[in-house]
Scaffold this active site. Structure first.
Site, short mmCIF file in Angstrom:
data_model
loop_
_atom_site.label_atom_id
_atom_site.label_comp_id
_atom_site.label_asym_id
_atom_site.label_seq_id
_atom_site.Cartn_x
_atom_site.Cartn_y
_atom_site.Cartn_z
N CYS A 30 -4.13 -58.98 -37.47
CA CYS A 30 -5.03 -60.34 -37.56
C CYS A 30 -4.50 -60.82 -38.87
CB CYS A 30 -6.39 -60.16 -37.58
SG CYS A 30 -7.45 -61.26 -37.16
N CYS A 79 -5.58 -62.75 -33.13
CA CYS A 79 -5.82 -64.10 -33.58
C CYS A 79 -4.72 -64.85 -33.40
CB CYS A 79 -6.56 -64.16 -34.97
SG CYS A 79 -5.50 -63.85 -36.26
N CYS A 85 3.45 -63.85 -37.30
CA CYS A 85 4.20 -62.71 -37.37
C CYS A 85 5.71 -62.91 -36.42
CB CYS A 85 3.52 -61.34 -36.73
SG CYS A 85 2.00 -61.29 -37.62
#
Length: 149
Positions: A16, A92, A99
């Site tokens: 997250c 999220c 990422c």
């Protein structure tokens, strides 16, 4: 596609942005629902450095010690990893977008859950955390129970 949770490899990373609520609750749920067969860690792309008290309250519904959970950076978790993860779960949208790739090319799952910490009014926040926890429990339970394809 083979379910990474039914194979012999069972290393999970939950990511997250802040690693203070959704990912922490998911980490505790994977540990509990995985009944010891899952090695899981959570991390944040921009960790807050603290766990939200209402996340700890929800984790308290499980037979685990909520004080064992802490906010960690994704970079530190990846650096400390001794082997690649089999599954990366982003909880999220920001984390899913920010990422990049992960070592070992793990399977990826994205659950764009609303941030329960966005609620300022205490009763609404408590309800949002409870609803998020329940949603995570449902999704993790379903993932762990998917048959191998």
């Amino acid at each position: 596609m083979t379910n990474p949770m039914t194979s012999t490899r069972r290393r999970v990373l939950v990511v997250c942005t802040g690693n203070s609520a959704r990912s922490i609750m998911a980490e505790a749920l994977f540990q509990t629902l995985g009944a010891g067969a899952i090695e899981v860690v959570s991390a944040g792309s921009a960790p807050t450095g603290r766990v939200h008290p209402l996340a700890l309250e929800q984790i308290g519904r499980l037979p685990v010690d909520p004080s064992r959970y802490g906010s960690k950076s994704l970079a530190a978790v990846l650096e400390a990893a001794t082997s690649p993860f089999d599954l990366v779960v982003t909880v999220c949208d920001h984390a899913a977008e920010s990422c990049g790739t992960f070592p070992g090319d793990p399977a990826r799952v994205h659950w764009g859950l609303a941030d329960p910490a966005a609620h300022q009014e205490p009763q609404q926040a408590r309800q949002a955390f409870s609803a998020c926890f329940d949603e995570l429990a449902d999704r993790i339970g379903a993932l762990l129970n998917e048959p191998e394809a």
